[in-house]
Design a protein around this motif. Structure first.
Motif, PDB file in Angstrom:
ATOM      1  N   ASN B  99      30.798 -18.955 -50.083  1.00  0.00           N
ATOM      2  CA  ASN B  99      29.795 -18.320 -49.451  1.00  0.00           C
ATOM      3  C   ASN B  99      29.958 -18.027 -47.972  1.00  0.00           C
ATOM      4  O   ASN B  99      29.258 -18.505 -46.999  1.00  0.00           O
ATOM      5  CB  ASN B  99      28.455 -18.973 -49.568  1.00  0.00           C
ATOM      6  CG  ASN B  99      27.082 -17.855 -49.149  1.00  0.00           C
ATOM      7  OD1 ASN B  99      26.943 -16.845 -49.216  1.00  0.00           O
ATOM      8  ND2 ASN B  99      26.080 -18.676 -48.544  1.00  0.00           N
ATOM      9  N   SER B 100      31.092 -17.453 -47.574  1.00  0.00           N
ATOM     10  CA  SER B 100      31.459 -17.322 -46.191  1.00  0.00           C
ATOM     11  C   SER B 100      31.350 -15.641 -45.857  1.00  0.00           C
ATOM     12  O   SER B 100      31.700 -15.301 -44.777  1.00  0.00           O
ATOM     13  CB  SER B 100      32.914 -17.775 -46.117  1.00  0.00           C
ATOM     14  OG  SER B 100      33.787 -16.894 -47.061  1.00  0.00           O
ATOM     15  N   GLY B 101      30.701 -14.701 -46.630  1.00  0.00           N
ATOM     16  CA  GLY B 101      30.917 -13.471 -46.600  1.00  0.00           C
ATOM     17  C   GLY B 101      32.104 -12.863 -46.629  1.00  0.00           C
ATOM     18  O   GLY B 101      32.337 -11.742 -46.765  1.00  0.00           O
ATOM     19  N   ALA B 102      32.983 -13.838 -47.155  1.00  0.00           N
ATOM     20  CA  ALA B 102      34.497 -13.362 -47.575  1.00  0.00           C
ATOM     21  C   ALA B 102      34.627 -12.901 -49.102  1.00  0.00           C
ATOM     22  O   ALA B 102      35.879 -12.958 -49.494  1.00  0.00           O
ATOM     23  CB  ALA B 102      35.445 -14.158 -47.070  1.00  0.00           C
ATOM     24  N   ASN B 103      33.701 -13.167 -50.019  1.00  0.00           N
ATOM     25  CA  ASN B 103      33.894 -13.020 -51.372  1.00  0.00           C
ATOM     26  C   ASN B 103      33.451 -11.754 -51.832  1.00  0.00           C
ATOM     27  O   ASN B 103      33.231 -11.620 -53.220  1.00  0.00           O
ATOM     28  CB  ASN B 103      32.864 -14.167 -51.940  1.00  0.00           C
ATOM     29  CG  ASN B 103      31.447 -13.929 -51.189  1.00  0.00           C
ATOM     30  OD1 ASN B 103      31.173 -12.870 -51.058  1.00  0.00           O
ATOM     31  ND2 ASN B 103      30.730 -15.278 -51.282  1.00  0.00           N
ATOM     32  N   VAL B 104      33.548 -10.678 -51.315  1.00  0.00           N
ATOM     33  CA  VAL B 104      33.341  -9.206 -51.662  1.00  0.00           C
ATOM     34  C   VAL B 104      34.530  -9.109 -52.406  1.00  0.00           C
ATOM     35  O   VAL B 104      35.675  -9.065 -52.079  1.00  0.00           O
ATOM     36  CB  VAL B 104      33.055  -8.388 -50.579  1.00  0.00           C
ATOM     37  CG1 VAL B 104      33.119  -6.891 -51.357  1.00  0.00           C
ATOM     38  CG2 VAL B 104      31.752  -8.589 -50.046  1.00  0.00           C
ATOM     39  N   LEU B 105      34.204  -8.652 -53.642  1.00  0.00           N
ATOM     40  CA  LEU B 105      35.340  -8.061 -54.773  1.00  0.00           C
ATOM     41  C   LEU B 105      35.927  -6.715 -54.479  1.00  0.00           C
ATOM     42  O   LEU B 105      34.938  -5.823 -54.355  1.00  0.00           O
ATOM     43  CB  LEU B 105      35.163  -8.372 -55.990  1.00  0.00           C
ATOM     44  CG  LEU B 105      34.880  -9.548 -56.547  1.00  0.00           C
ATOM     45  CD1 LEU B 105      34.434  -9.995 -57.963  1.00  0.00           C
ATOM     46  CD2 LEU B 105      35.986 -10.795 -56.269  1.00  0.00           C
ATOM     47  N   THR B 106      37.341  -6.519 -54.312  1.00  0.00           N
ATOM     48  CA  THR B 106      37.855  -5.080 -54.480  1.00  0.00           C
ATOM     49  C   THR B 106      38.613  -5.113 -55.711  1.00  0.00           C
ATOM     50  O   THR B 106      39.408  -6.030 -56.010  1.00  0.00           O
ATOM     51  CB  THR B 106      38.664  -4.776 -53.399  1.00  0.00           C
ATOM     52  OG1 THR B 106      37.975  -4.934 -52.261  1.00  0.00           O
ATOM     53  CG2 THR B 106      39.473  -3.574 -53.297  1.00  0.00           C
ATOM     54  N   PHE B 107      38.246  -4.314 -56.552  1.00  0.00           N
ATOM     55  CA  PHE B 107      38.861  -4.148 -57.870  1.00  0.00           C
ATOM     56  C   PHE B 107      40.012  -3.143 -57.839  1.00  0.00           C
ATOM     57  O   PHE B 107      39.996  -2.130 -57.374  1.00  0.00           O
ATOM     58  CB  PHE B 107      37.807  -3.520 -59.015  1.00  0.00           C
ATOM     59  CG  PHE B 107      36.972  -4.820 -59.376  1.00  0.00           C
ATOM     60  CD1 PHE B 107      35.942  -4.974 -58.916  1.00  0.00           C
ATOM     61  CD2 PHE B 107      37.430  -5.572 -60.664  1.00  0.00           C
ATOM     62  CE1 PHE B 107      34.956  -6.242 -59.312  1.00  0.00           C
ATOM     63  CE2 PHE B 107      36.324  -6.416 -60.901  1.00  0.00           C
ATOM     64  CZ  PHE B 107      35.270  -6.886 -60.277  1.00  0.00           C
TER      65      PHE B 107
END
Lengths: 109, 116
Positions: B99-107
């Motif tokens: 939960n660091s704001g770094a967990n947005v997935l790019t597919f």
């Protein structure tokens, strides 16, 4: 109870209307929340992250209700190009990213 | 470069074949994922690599074997698959995990696999 639940739809909505979907999650320790959009036979793409205070991006508004454990997505002035499946995504404390089954939206001309 | 590139786009293989799916990103992301998606279903997590180490294996059968040669590459080796393994295989990456704001997935666009 499933970890992330969404109404599968389809929602058939006339162009220009406002439409809203909810998504409920079962794990009260869930940390991050997102809405993704997936077009037919394409990959999911991030629509917006959902912040505790709610957030807006143009015609799209996302809200988080931690007490009731749901997130929502509101689309105003819907366009034909908004037709897609909207996936609710939740990050749990164990770093697992869980997808809801998706809500299908059809915008009708 | 803000893309995740997957090859091949389509793959047809027999149950005795050995093949590999490849995934590449040059965004400096340190977490990479394999998902499997069947028609009209959400993506199901298979594996997560974090800093080139396997961090999550969702009890995937051993006929699927992931490999992360370096921080930009992720492979999925396939052997002795079954027809029910036919699906869209999606690779994704994120800056980090947690939960660091770094967990947005790019597919990536996916590899559509058919097992005969």
């Amino acid at each position: 109870r499933k970890e992330v639940e969404q109404d599968p739809g389809p929602f058939n909505v006339p162009e220009g209307a406002t439409v809203a979907f909810n998504c409920t999650y079962s794990n009260s320790a869930s940390q991050s929340f997102f809405w993704y959009r997936q077009d037919c036979r394409k990959e999911p793409k991030l629509l917006m992250s959902v912040y505790s205070s709610g957030n807006e991006d143009g015609r799209f508004t996302a809200q988080l209700n931690r007490a009731s454990q749901y997130i929502s997505l509101l689309i105003r002035d819907s366009k034909l190009s908004d037709s897609a499946t909207y996936l609710c995504v939740v990050l749990n404390r164990d770093d697992k990213i869980i997808f809801g089954k998706g809500t299908r939206l059809h915008i009708l001309p | 470069d803000t893309e995740v590139t997957q090859t091949p786009k389509h793959l047809v293989m027999g149950m005795t074949n050995k093949k590999s799916l490849k995934c590449e990103q040059h965004m400096g992301h340190r977490a990479m994922y394999w998902y499997k998606q069947k028609a009209k279903k959400p993506p199901e997590l298979m594996f997560v690599y974090s800093y080139e180490k396997l961090s999550i294996n969702e009890s995937v059968p051993s006929r699927f074997s992931p490999e992360c040669p370096n921080s930009s590459l992720l492979n999925l080796h396939l052997h002795a698959l079954q027809p029910e393994d036919s699906a869209l295989y999606l690779c994704a990456s994120s800056l980090g995990t947690g939960n660091s704001g770094a967990n947005v997935l790019t597919f990536g666009a996916g590899s559509r696999l058919t097992v005969l």
